[in-house]
Design a protein around this motif. Structure first.
Motif, PDB file in Angstrom:
ATOM      1  N   ARG A 121      -7.888  -5.829   9.213  1.00  0.00           N
ATOM      2  CA  ARG A 121      -9.668  -6.708   8.878  1.00  0.00           C
ATOM      3  C   ARG A 121      -9.446  -6.662   7.643  1.00  0.00           C
ATOM      4  O   ARG A 121      -8.863  -6.304   6.632  1.00  0.00           O
ATOM      5  CB  ARG A 121     -10.450  -5.986   9.648  1.00  0.00           C
ATOM      6  N   TRP A 122     -10.577  -7.989   6.920  1.00  0.00           N
ATOM      7  CA  TRP A 122     -10.670  -8.211   5.746  1.00  0.00           C
ATOM      8  C   TRP A 122     -11.849  -6.989   4.794  1.00  0.00           C
ATOM      9  O   TRP A 122     -13.026  -7.093   5.667  1.00  0.00           O
ATOM     10  CB  TRP A 122     -10.679  -9.076   5.350  1.00  0.00           C
ATOM     11  N   VAL A 123     -11.316  -6.328   3.949  1.00  0.00           N
ATOM     12  CA  VAL A 123     -13.026  -5.832   3.148  1.00  0.00           C
ATOM     13  C   VAL A 123     -13.581  -6.746   1.777  1.00  0.00           C
ATOM     14  O   VAL A 123     -12.364  -6.831   1.000  1.00  0.00           O
ATOM     15  CB  VAL A 123     -12.469  -4.590   2.804  1.00  0.00           C
ATOM     16  N   TYR A 124     -14.261  -6.904   1.670  1.00  0.00           N
ATOM     17  CA  TYR A 124     -14.840  -7.719   1.081  1.00  0.00           C
ATOM     18  C   TYR A 124     -15.224  -6.718   0.120  1.00  0.00           C
ATOM     19  O   TYR A 124     -16.212  -6.075   0.640  1.00  0.00           O
ATOM     20  CB  TYR A 124     -15.545  -9.048   1.125  1.00  0.00           C
ATOM     21  N   LYS A 125     -15.251  -6.794  -1.690  1.00  0.00           N
ATOM     22  CA  LYS A 125     -16.235  -6.318  -2.296  1.00  0.00           C
ATOM     23  C   LYS A 125     -16.176  -6.720  -3.548  1.00  0.00           C
ATOM     24  O   LYS A 125     -15.581  -7.320  -4.320  1.00  0.00           O
ATOM     25  CB  LYS A 125     -15.301  -5.204  -2.432  1.00  0.00           C
ATOM     26  N   ILE A 126     -17.428  -6.818  -4.255  1.00  0.00           N
ATOM     27  CA  ILE A 126     -17.773  -7.255  -5.461  1.00  0.00           C
ATOM     28  C   ILE A 126     -17.461  -5.750  -6.902  1.00  0.00           C
ATOM     29  O   ILE A 126     -18.188  -5.579  -6.670  1.00  0.00           O
ATOM     30  CB  ILE A 126     -19.345  -7.833  -6.240  1.00  0.00           C
ATOM     31  N   LYS A 127     -16.249  -6.192  -7.800  1.00  0.00           N
ATOM     32  CA  LYS A 127     -15.813  -5.071  -9.007  1.00  0.00           C
ATOM     33  C   LYS A 127     -17.622  -5.514  -9.727  1.00  0.00           C
ATOM     34  O   LYS A 127     -17.665  -6.620 -10.889  1.00  0.00           O
ATOM     35  CB  LYS A 127     -14.799  -5.603  -9.562  1.00  0.00           C
ATOM     36  N   HIS A 128     -17.860  -4.879 -10.617  1.00  0.00           N
ATOM     37  CA  HIS A 128     -19.374  -4.919 -11.351  1.00  0.00           C
ATOM     38  C   HIS A 128     -18.460  -3.918 -13.134  1.00  0.00           C
ATOM     39  O   HIS A 128     -17.339  -3.258 -12.495  1.00  0.00           O
ATOM     40  CB  HIS A 128     -20.566  -4.161 -11.583  1.00  0.00           C
ATOM     41  N   LYS A 129     -18.912  -4.658 -13.928  1.00  0.00           N
ATOM     42  CA  LYS A 129     -18.804  -4.053 -15.097  1.00  0.00           C
ATOM     43  C   LYS A 129     -19.663  -2.878 -15.165  1.00  0.00           C
ATOM     44  O   LYS A 129     -20.697  -2.925 -15.154  1.00  0.00           O
ATOM     45  CB  LYS A 129     -18.860  -4.976 -16.139  1.00  0.00           C
ATOM     46  N   ALA A 130     -19.681  -2.444 -16.071  1.00  0.00           N
ATOM     47  CA  ALA A 130     -20.010  -0.895 -16.623  1.00  0.00           C
ATOM     48  C   ALA A 130     -21.416  -1.338 -17.091  1.00  0.00           C
ATOM     49  O   ALA A 130     -22.361  -0.846 -16.972  1.00  0.00           O
ATOM     50  CB  ALA A 130     -20.353  -0.342 -18.308  1.00  0.00           C
ATOM     51  N   ASP A 131     -21.552  -2.832 -17.806  1.00  0.00           N
ATOM     52  CA  ASP A 131     -23.505  -2.888 -17.606  1.00  0.00           C
ATOM     53  C   ASP A 131     -23.823  -3.639 -16.483  1.00  0.00           C
ATOM     54  O   ASP A 131     -24.932  -4.179 -16.318  1.00  0.00           O
ATOM     55  CB  ASP A 131     -22.573  -4.018 -18.753  1.00  0.00           C
ATOM     56  N   GLY A 132     -22.503  -4.074 -15.023  1.00  0.00           N
ATOM     57  CA  GLY A 132     -23.454  -4.135 -13.914  1.00  0.00           C
ATOM     58  C   GLY A 132     -23.005  -5.785 -13.585  1.00  0.00           C
ATOM     59  O   GLY A 132     -24.075  -6.448 -12.508  1.00  0.00           O
ATOM     60  N   THR A 133     -23.060  -6.602 -14.705  1.00  0.00           N
ATOM     61  CA  THR A 133     -22.182  -7.850 -14.386  1.00  0.00           C
ATOM     62  C   THR A 133     -21.383  -7.667 -13.907  1.00  0.00           C
ATOM     63  O   THR A 133     -20.470  -6.825 -13.190  1.00  0.00           O
ATOM     64  CB  THR A 133     -21.665  -8.571 -16.125  1.00  0.00           C
ATOM     65  N   ILE A 134     -21.036  -8.535 -13.034  1.00  0.00           N
ATOM     66  CA  ILE A 134     -20.220  -9.012 -11.578  1.00  0.00           C
ATOM     67  C   ILE A 134     -18.793  -9.855 -12.719  1.00  0.00           C
ATOM     68  O   ILE A 134     -18.367 -10.266 -13.784  1.00  0.00           O
ATOM     69  CB  ILE A 134     -19.988 -10.354 -11.306  1.00  0.00           C
ATOM     70  N   GLU A 135     -17.482  -8.824 -12.761  1.00  0.00           N
ATOM     71  CA  GLU A 135     -16.834  -8.794 -13.004  1.00  0.00           C
ATOM     72  C   GLU A 135     -15.498  -9.581 -12.204  1.00  0.00           C
ATOM     73  O   GLU A 135     -15.078 -10.385 -12.736  1.00  0.00           O
ATOM     74  CB  GLU A 135     -15.546  -7.304 -12.943  1.00  0.00           C
ATOM     75  N   ARG A 136     -15.904  -9.613 -10.801  1.00  0.00           N
ATOM     76  CA  ARG A 136     -14.916 -10.216 -10.519  1.00  0.00           C
ATOM     77  C   ARG A 136     -14.889 -10.279  -7.989  1.00  0.00           C
ATOM     78  O   ARG A 136     -15.294  -9.203  -8.720  1.00  0.00           O
ATOM     79  CB  ARG A 136     -13.179 -10.222 -10.563  1.00  0.00           C
ATOM     80  N   TYR A 137     -14.520 -11.379  -7.836  1.00  0.00           N
ATOM     81  CA  TYR A 137     -14.518 -10.864  -6.193  1.00  0.00           C
ATOM     82  C   TYR A 137     -13.573 -10.378  -5.938  1.00  0.00           C
ATOM     83  O   TYR A 137     -12.345 -10.520  -6.268  1.00  0.00           O
ATOM     84  CB  TYR A 137     -15.361 -12.253  -5.580  1.00  0.00           C
ATOM     85  N   LYS A 138     -13.174  -9.398  -4.984  1.00  0.00           N
ATOM     86  CA  LYS A 138     -12.111  -8.908  -4.252  1.00  0.00           C
ATOM     87  C   LYS A 138     -12.292  -8.853  -2.713  1.00  0.00           C
ATOM     88  O   LYS A 138     -12.913  -8.244  -2.145  1.00  0.00           O
ATOM     89  CB  LYS A 138     -11.647  -7.379  -4.390  1.00  0.00           C
ATOM     90  N   ALA A 139     -10.881  -9.252  -2.418  1.00  0.00           N
ATOM     91  CA  ALA A 139     -10.466  -8.911  -0.778  1.00  0.00           C
ATOM     92  C   ALA A 139      -9.306  -8.526  -0.484  1.00  0.00           C
ATOM     93  O   ALA A 139      -8.377  -8.104  -1.488  1.00  0.00           O
ATOM     94  CB  ALA A 139     -10.412 -10.583  -0.484  1.00  0.00           C
ATOM     95  N   ARG A 140      -9.722  -7.290   0.238  1.00  0.00           N
ATOM     96  CA  ARG A 140      -8.632  -6.410   0.286  1.00  0.00           C
ATOM     97  C   ARG A 140      -8.501  -6.916   1.714  1.00  0.00           C
ATOM     98  O   ARG A 140      -8.846  -6.881   2.859  1.00  0.00           O
ATOM     99  CB  ARG A 140      -8.757  -4.677   0.579  1.00  0.00           C
ATOM    100  N   LEU A 141      -6.757  -6.393   3.164  1.00  0.00           N
ATOM    101  CA  LEU A 141      -6.431  -6.453   4.281  1.00  0.00           C
ATOM    102  C   LEU A 141      -6.083  -4.947   4.329  1.00  0.00           C
ATOM    103  O   LEU A 141      -5.321  -3.577   3.974  1.00  0.00           O
ATOM    104  CB  LEU A 141      -5.376  -7.497   3.405  1.00  0.00           C
ATOM    105  N   VAL A 142      -6.558  -4.876   5.284  1.00  0.00           N
ATOM    106  CA  VAL A 142      -6.310  -3.484   5.647  1.00  0.00           C
ATOM    107  C   VAL A 142      -5.896  -2.583   7.500  1.00  0.00           C
ATOM    108  O   VAL A 142      -6.936  -3.632   8.194  1.00  0.00           O
ATOM    109  CB  VAL A 142      -7.984  -2.296   5.996  1.00  0.00           C
ATOM    110  N   ALA A 143      -5.493  -2.383   7.058  1.00  0.00           N
ATOM    111  CA  ALA A 143      -4.680  -2.134   8.766  1.00  0.00           C
ATOM    112  C   ALA A 143      -5.655  -1.181   9.197  1.00  0.00           C
ATOM    113  O   ALA A 143      -6.114  -0.324   9.002  1.00  0.00           O
ATOM    114  CB  ALA A 143      -3.533  -1.748   8.595  1.00  0.00           C
ATOM    115  N   LYS A 144      -6.011  -0.803  11.129  1.00  0.00           N
ATOM    116  CA  LYS A 144      -6.846  -0.433  12.026  1.00  0.00           C
ATOM    117  C   LYS A 144      -5.786   1.039  12.139  1.00  0.00           C
ATOM    118  O   LYS A 144      -5.644   1.117  12.984  1.00  0.00           O
ATOM    119  CB  LYS A 144      -7.055  -1.018  12.955  1.00  0.00           C
ATOM    120  N   GLY A 145      -5.579   1.720  10.872  1.00  0.00           N
ATOM    121  CA  GLY A 145      -4.944   3.150  10.927  1.00  0.00           C
ATOM    122  C   GLY A 145      -5.097   3.443  11.948  1.00  0.00           C
ATOM    123  O   GLY A 145      -4.024   4.665  12.435  1.00  0.00           O
TER     124      GLY A 145
END
Length: 422
Positions: A29-53
C-alpha cells in the motif's frame, strides 16, 4: 508516487515475474506524509510504498529483520562531540528506503497500486583531519567531519548507489531542531511539543512548575478506570519521544508508562499535569558547549521500594561528556531489593554498563578516554559493597552479574565517589 516507483526500479528492488502456483504474494500500500520544516511550513510531499510484511510468518517466510537505526544516545553523543570539536554536520535523506538490504528469502509481492504490469547504525572512518562519522537512522543520514570535501565525496558516493536528497547543514533531524552558535549547539523539540499541546487541547492551558507532584504515588488501584485508553496511550507515547531532549520529564513519563494496560482518571490527570508543565517551556532542550574537555562523568541514584504495587526500586542515572548531558535513564528494577544499599548498588551497575558502552562509542569517534570515569553516588554502603573484595553474607543474595562493577573498578574503568543528596 511516480518518483518513488522510478527510484525503486532504478535500484533493482524487484523483478516482475509470473507468480508460481504454490506461492502466495503479500500485499502493499501507499503511505502518504507531508514533511514540514522546523518553522511548520511544508517542505515536500512524500509517498512511500510499504509491503504488508505482517502477513508473513516468522520461521516460515523469514528468519530475522533488520533496519539500521542508531540509538538516540549515539545521536546526542555525536552532536556533543561535533560541537566541541567544531565538526561540520550535514544531513541527507535517501529517496526511498525500500529493500536496500540483501534478502536471503524469496518474497513475492503484488503489484503496487498505480504500477502497470511491466517486466546501527553508526560508521566511522579515518582519523585526525580525515576523520568522518556517518550515522544512519533508516533513511535519514547524518555525516560529520572536519573536512567539507570529505563530506561532499561521501554524498557523491552515496548518490551513485542510492538516490539521495542533500539537505545541507544540519538544522532539523528526526524532529530535533538544531541551532549552532558560538557558545555551542542547542537542540530542542519545540515544534513537536507545540503539536503535542495542540493535539491534546492544552495550547491555552495554565502552566505548572513541576511535571509531577513528589508526594503523590501512582498505583494501579487508585482512581476510576478509563473506558477508552487510546488517548492516554497516545499522550504517553508522544511524551516518550519528547524525552529525547527533555530529561526533566523522564521520571514522570516512566511513572505514566506503567499503566498503559488499564489507566485510571488519576493517571490521566497526572499525564495532563506533564502537558501543563511542557506548556511553561515548550522550547526547553539541551546545550552542547563548544568548549569541552570531553571527559566523562556519571551520577547514579535509586529510590528504594518506590513502586507501590511491586515494591521494586526506581533507578536514575545520567552521564555527562564534559558539561554536555548525553545519556539519562529512569527505570524500575527487575527485582525487589532487600535493602536500600542493594537498590543503590544495582543502580551503580546500570550506570557502569552505560559508561562502558559510551567509552566504546567515544573511542570510535576518535576521542581518547584515558583514566577512570568518575561515578557519583549518595550511598556509602553501596560504594563499600563495590569496593569490598570479600564476598560476605550481606551480598550473597545479589546476582553474580551485578558484581561486574567490582571488576570494572579493579580494571580502572570507573572510580566511585560519594556525593551528598541534600
Amino acid at each position: 508516487m511516480e518518483e518513488e516507483i522510478r527510484a525503486l526500479e532504478q535500484n533493482g528492488t524487484w523483478e516482475l515475474v509470473d507468480l508460481p502456483p504454490s506461492k502466495k504474494p503479500i500485499g502493499c500500500r501507499w503511505v502518504y506524509k507531508i514533511k514540514h520544516k522546523a518553522d511548520g511550513t511544508i517542505e515536500r510531499y512524500k509517498a512511500r510504498l510499504v509491503a504488508k510484511g505482517y502477513n508473513q510468518v516468522l520461521g516460515i517466510d523469514y528468519l530475522d529483520t533488520f533496519s539500521p537505526v542508531a540509538k538516540v544516545t549515539t545521536i546526542r553523543t555525536l552532536l556533543a562531540v561535533a560541537a566541541a570539536k567544531g565538526w561540520h554536520l550535514h544531513q541527507m535523506d535517501v529517496s526511498n528506503a525500500f529493500l536496500h538490504g540483501d534478502l536471503d528469502e524469496e518474497v513475492y509481492m503484488q503489484l503496487p497500486p498505480g504500477l502497470s504490469g511491466k517486466r546501527n547504525g553508526e560508521f566511522t572512518k579515518g582519523e585526525g583531519d580525515s576523520f568522518v562519522a556517518l550515522l544512519v537512522y533508516v533513511d535519514d543520514i547524518l555525516v560529520a567531519s572536519t573536512d567539507l570535501g570529505i563530506i561532499q565525496d561521501i554524498k557523491n558516493q552515496l548518490n551513485s548507489s542510492f538516490k539521495i536528497k542533500d539537505l545541507g547543514p544540519l538544522k532539523y533531524f528526526l524532529g530535533l531542531e538544531v541551532a549552532r552558535q558560538n557558545k555551542g549547539m542547542a537542540i530542542c523539540q519545540r515544534k513537536y511539543a507545540l503539536e503535542l499541546l495542540k493535539d491534546t487541547g492544552f495550547t491555552d492551558c495554565k502552566p505548572v512548575h513541576s511535571p509531577i507532584v513528589p508526594s503523590h504515588k501512582l498505583n494501579k488501584l487508585g482512581g476510576k478506570p478509563i473506558e477508552d485508553n487510546t488517548q492516554y496511550r497516545k499522550i504517553v507515547g508522544k511524551l516518550l519521544y519528547l524525552t529525547i531532549t527533555r530529561p526533566d520529564i523522564c521520571f514522570a513519563t516512566q511513572q505514566l508508562s506503567q499503566f498503559l494496560d488499564c489507566p485510571t482518571d488519576l493517571h490521566m490527570q497526572a499525564a495532563h499535569r506533564v502537558l501543563r508543565y511542557i506548556k511553561g517551556a515548550p522550547g526547553q532542550g539541551l546545550l552542547f558547549p563548544a568548549v569541552s574537555d570531553l571527559k566523562m562523568k556519571a551520577f547514579s541514584d535509586s529510590d528504594w521500594g518506590a513502586c507501590v504495587d511491586t515494591r521494586r526500586s526506581i533507578i536514575g542515572l545520567c552521564v555527562f561528556i564534559g558539561n554536555a548531558l548525553v545519556s539519562w535513564k529512569s527505570k524500575k528494577q527487575v527485582t525487589v531489593s532487600k535493602s536500600s544499599s542493594e537498590a543503590e548498588y544495582r543502580a551503580l551497575v546500570a550506570t557502569t554498563c552505560e559508561v562502558q558502552w559510551l567509552s566504546y562509542l567515544l573511542t570510535e569517534l576518535g576521542i581518547d578516554h584515558n583514566g577512570p570515569t568518575a561515578i557519583y553516588c549518595d550511598s556509602k554502603s553501596a560504594i563499600a559493597i563495590a569496593e569490598n573484595p570479600v564476598f560476605h553474607e550481606r551480598t550473597k543474595h545479589i546476582e553474580l552479574d551485578c558484581h561486574l562493577i567490582r571488576e570494572k573498578l579493579n580494571k580502572g574503568v570507573i572510580k566511585l565517589f560519594h556525593v551528598g543528596s541534600e
